[in-house]
Design a protein around this motif. Structure first.
Motif, PDB file in Angstrom:
ATOM      1  N   ASN A  14       0.809  -1.221   0.000  1.00 19.20           N
ATOM      2  CA  ASN A  14       0.000   0.000   0.000  1.00 19.20           C
ATOM      3  C   ASN A  14       0.842   1.272   0.000  1.00 19.20           C
ATOM      4  O   ASN A  14       0.317   2.374   0.171  1.00 19.20           O
ATOM      5  CB  ASN A  14      -0.972   0.016   1.192  1.00 19.20           C
ATOM      6  N   ASN A  15       2.155   1.112  -0.177  1.00 18.12           N
ATOM      7  CA  ASN A  15       3.076   2.254  -0.263  1.00 18.12           C
ATOM      8  C   ASN A  15       2.959   3.180   0.944  1.00 18.12           C
ATOM      9  O   ASN A  15       2.712   4.388   0.825  1.00 18.12           O
ATOM     10  CB  ASN A  15       2.841   3.039  -1.557  1.00 18.12           C
ATOM     11  N   THR A  16       3.123   2.577   2.118  1.00 16.39           N
ATOM     12  CA  THR A  16       3.107   3.331   3.366  1.00 16.39           C
ATOM     13  C   THR A  16       4.360   2.990   4.172  1.00 16.39           C
ATOM     14  O   THR A  16       5.072   2.026   3.863  1.00 16.39           O
ATOM     15  CB  THR A  16       1.872   2.997   4.225  1.00 16.39           C
ATOM     16  N   VAL A  17       4.603   3.794   5.207  1.00 17.95           N
ATOM     17  CA  VAL A  17       5.718   3.527   6.120  1.00 17.95           C
ATOM     18  C   VAL A  17       5.207   3.606   7.547  1.00 17.95           C
ATOM     19  O   VAL A  17       4.168   4.206   7.822  1.00 17.95           O
ATOM     20  CB  VAL A  17       6.880   4.523   5.919  1.00 17.95           C
ATOM     21  N   SER A  18       5.951   3.017   8.463  1.00 13.52           N
ATOM     22  CA  SER A  18       5.620   3.059   9.881  1.00 13.52           C
ATOM     23  C   SER A  18       5.991   4.423  10.453  1.00 13.52           C
ATOM     24  O   SER A  18       7.119   4.894  10.299  1.00 13.52           O
ATOM     25  CB  SER A  18       6.380   1.962  10.631  1.00 13.52           C
ATOM     26  N   GLU A  41      -1.248  18.166  13.862  1.00 14.49           N
ATOM     27  CA  GLU A  41      -1.711  19.562  13.873  1.00 14.49           C
ATOM     28  C   GLU A  41      -1.514  20.231  12.513  1.00 14.49           C
ATOM     29  O   GLU A  41      -2.071  21.295  12.251  1.00 14.49           O
ATOM     30  CB  GLU A  41      -0.972  20.349  14.961  1.00 14.49           C
ATOM     31  N   TYR A  42      -0.733  19.608  11.636  1.00 13.95           N
ATOM     32  CA  TYR A  42      -0.494  20.167  10.306  1.00 13.95           C
ATOM     33  C   TYR A  42      -1.597  19.795   9.317  1.00 13.95           C
ATOM     34  O   TYR A  42      -1.498  20.101   8.129  1.00 13.95           O
ATOM     35  CB  TYR A  42       0.871  19.720   9.787  1.00 13.95           C
ATOM     36  N   GLY A  43      -2.632  19.110   9.825  1.00 15.72           N
ATOM     37  CA  GLY A  43      -3.805  18.868   8.994  1.00 15.72           C
ATOM     38  C   GLY A  43      -3.923  17.500   8.357  1.00 15.72           C
ATOM     39  O   GLY A  43      -4.762  17.305   7.474  1.00 15.72           O
ATOM     40  N   GLN A  47      -7.538   7.785   7.710  1.00 14.21           N
ATOM     41  CA  GLN A  47      -8.089   7.065   6.558  1.00 14.21           C
ATOM     42  C   GLN A  47      -7.761   7.738   5.223  1.00 14.21           C
ATOM     43  O   GLN A  47      -8.140   7.225   4.170  1.00 14.21           O
ATOM     44  CB  GLN A  47      -9.619   6.889   6.659  1.00 14.21           C
ATOM     45  N   VAL A  48      -7.090   8.876   5.268  1.00 14.70           N
ATOM     46  CA  VAL A  48      -6.636   9.524   4.050  1.00 14.70           C
ATOM     47  C   VAL A  48      -5.114   9.530   4.016  1.00 14.70           C
ATOM     48  O   VAL A  48      -4.496   9.041   3.081  1.00 14.70           O
ATOM     49  CB  VAL A  48      -7.161  10.978   3.945  1.00 14.70           C
ATOM     50  N   ASP A  49      -4.525  10.080   5.087  1.00 16.73           N
ATOM     51  CA  ASP A  49      -3.065  10.169   5.179  1.00 16.73           C
ATOM     52  C   ASP A  49      -2.464   9.091   6.069  1.00 16.73           C
ATOM     53  O   ASP A  49      -1.280   8.781   5.934  1.00 16.73           O
ATOM     54  CB  ASP A  49      -2.659  11.546   5.722  1.00 16.73           C
ATOM     55  N   PHE A  50      -3.257   8.544   6.968  1.00 18.79           N
ATOM     56  CA  PHE A  50      -2.714   7.540   7.889  1.00 18.79           C
ATOM     57  C   PHE A  50      -3.818   6.645   8.435  1.00 18.79           C
ATOM     58  O   PHE A  50      -4.999   7.003   8.413  1.00 18.79           O
ATOM     59  CB  PHE A  50      -1.962   8.214   9.050  1.00 18.79           C
ATOM     60  N   GLU A  74       0.245   3.531   9.944  1.00 16.76           N
ATOM     61  CA  GLU A  74       0.700   3.442   8.559  1.00 16.76           C
ATOM     62  C   GLU A  74       0.467   4.808   7.949  1.00 16.76           C
ATOM     63  O   GLU A  74      -0.678   5.283   7.884  1.00 16.76           O
ATOM     64  CB  GLU A  74      -0.115   2.395   7.787  1.00 16.76           C
ATOM     65  N   ILE A  75       1.525   5.472   7.518  1.00 19.49           N
ATOM     66  CA  ILE A  75       1.371   6.800   6.927  1.00 19.49           C
ATOM     67  C   ILE A  75       1.788   6.749   5.462  1.00 19.49           C
ATOM     68  O   ILE A  75       2.677   5.993   5.074  1.00 19.49           O
ATOM     69  CB  ILE A  75       2.174   7.867   7.692  1.00 19.49           C
ATOM     70  N   THR A  76       1.109   7.538   4.649  1.00 22.20           N
ATOM     71  CA  THR A  76       1.429   7.554   3.219  1.00 22.20           C
ATOM     72  C   THR A  76       2.821   8.147   3.005  1.00 22.20           C
ATOM     73  O   THR A  76       3.336   8.897   3.846  1.00 22.20           O
ATOM     74  CB  THR A  76       0.411   8.404   2.435  1.00 22.20           C
ATOM     75  N   ILE A  77       3.402   7.811   1.881  1.00 20.65           N
ATOM     76  CA  ILE A  77       4.724   8.362   1.553  1.00 20.65           C
ATOM     77  C   ILE A  77       4.652   9.880   1.451  1.00 20.65           C
ATOM     78  O   ILE A  77       5.581  10.587   1.855  1.00 20.65           O
ATOM     79  CB  ILE A  77       5.254   7.736   0.249  1.00 20.65           C
ATOM     80  N   ASP A  78       3.535  10.385   0.936  1.00 22.08           N
ATOM     81  CA  ASP A  78       3.388  11.835   0.829  1.00 22.08           C
ATOM     82  C   ASP A  78       3.381  12.488   2.207  1.00 22.08           C
ATOM     83  O   ASP A  78       4.010  13.533   2.418  1.00 22.08           O
ATOM     84  CB  ASP A  78       2.094  12.169   0.083  1.00 22.08           C
TER      85      ASP A  78
END
Length: 224
Positions: A14-18, A41-43, A47-50, A74-78
């Motif tokens: 799913n192209n995520t990192v810990s 806090e940066y927004g 379920q979208v970013d993590f 699990e956080i997205t690479i972005d």
């Protein structure tokens, strides 16, 4: 991600990192939970970013097996790239560049697989078209095949083979289709399938062979 040094493990499914592994790599002095909440806090959105999940760590203490459960994300690479930039540290810069490389590698891999698919599919469709021309039109010379090829290129690109090769700095003997994008191959495939269908239809209508190309050209290049 073996094309370059793997600084932080990327989940290829799913192209995520810990988030914990990123926190560790960045050498943050803050406790993980406090650090991660501050990053939110940066927004960043769940379920979208993590996505949160539980990790289980097993340790041996003497003869006893101790199991500890703790939260991770699990956080997205972005998201990982943005968090790295926020740190304003050398480790943050290093991580950000790593994630940029990861994104490029992922995109290139997708394009490569997509290209292979449409190139292979296109070769099959191309053979179907040439077989149809041979069977239904029984051309007296080889130029007929080239005429239909040019017709497809005119529809997709508005240019003929020679112009496309010059535009892409290719040699006369280079195979033009090896230099198309997946999307371009897809569009050429669609047009050649349409041309094949029209040849079959006009053959069933007993249209004179000499008129078939003119009629197909009119249909294919309509509104060009």
């Amino acid at each position: 991600m073996k094309i370059f040094e793997e600084l932080i493990k990327v989940n290829k499914e799913n192209n995520t990192v810990s988030a914990r592994e990123l926190h560790e790599f960045l050498e943050s002095k803050e406790r993980f939970s406090k650090w991660f909440n501050r990053m939110l806090e940066y927004g960043f959105k769940p379920q979208v970013d993590f996505n949160s999940y539980k990790k289980v760590q097993v340790q041996l203490e003497g003869n006893r097996e101790i199991r500890r459960e703790f939260s991770d994300y699990e956080i997205t690479i972005d998201m990982a790239k943005e968090i790295s930039m926020i740190q304003r540290t050398e480790k943050g810069k290093q991580a950000r560049q790593y994630f940029i490389n990861c994104e490029k590698f992922i995109q290139d891999s997708k394009l490569t697989e997509e290209f292979k698919y449409y190139r292979k599919t296109g070769k099959i469709a191309r053979k179907d078209l040439t077989d149809t021309i041979k069977e239904k039109l029984q051309p007296s010379n080889q130029f007929v095949y080239g005429n239909y090829t040019e017709l497809g290129y005119l529809k997709v690109f508005g240019k003929k083979t020679k112009e496309l090769k010059q535009e892409r700095n290719l040699k006369p003997k280079d195979n033009l289709r090896n230099h198309f994008t997946p999307e371009e191959l897809k569009e050429v495939l669609k047009v050649e399938e349409e041309i094949k269908s029209l040849i079959i239809a006009f053959n069933l209508m007993n249209i004179d062979k000499k008129e078939v190309y003119k009629k197909i050209k009119e249909i294919i290049l309509k509104n060009q």
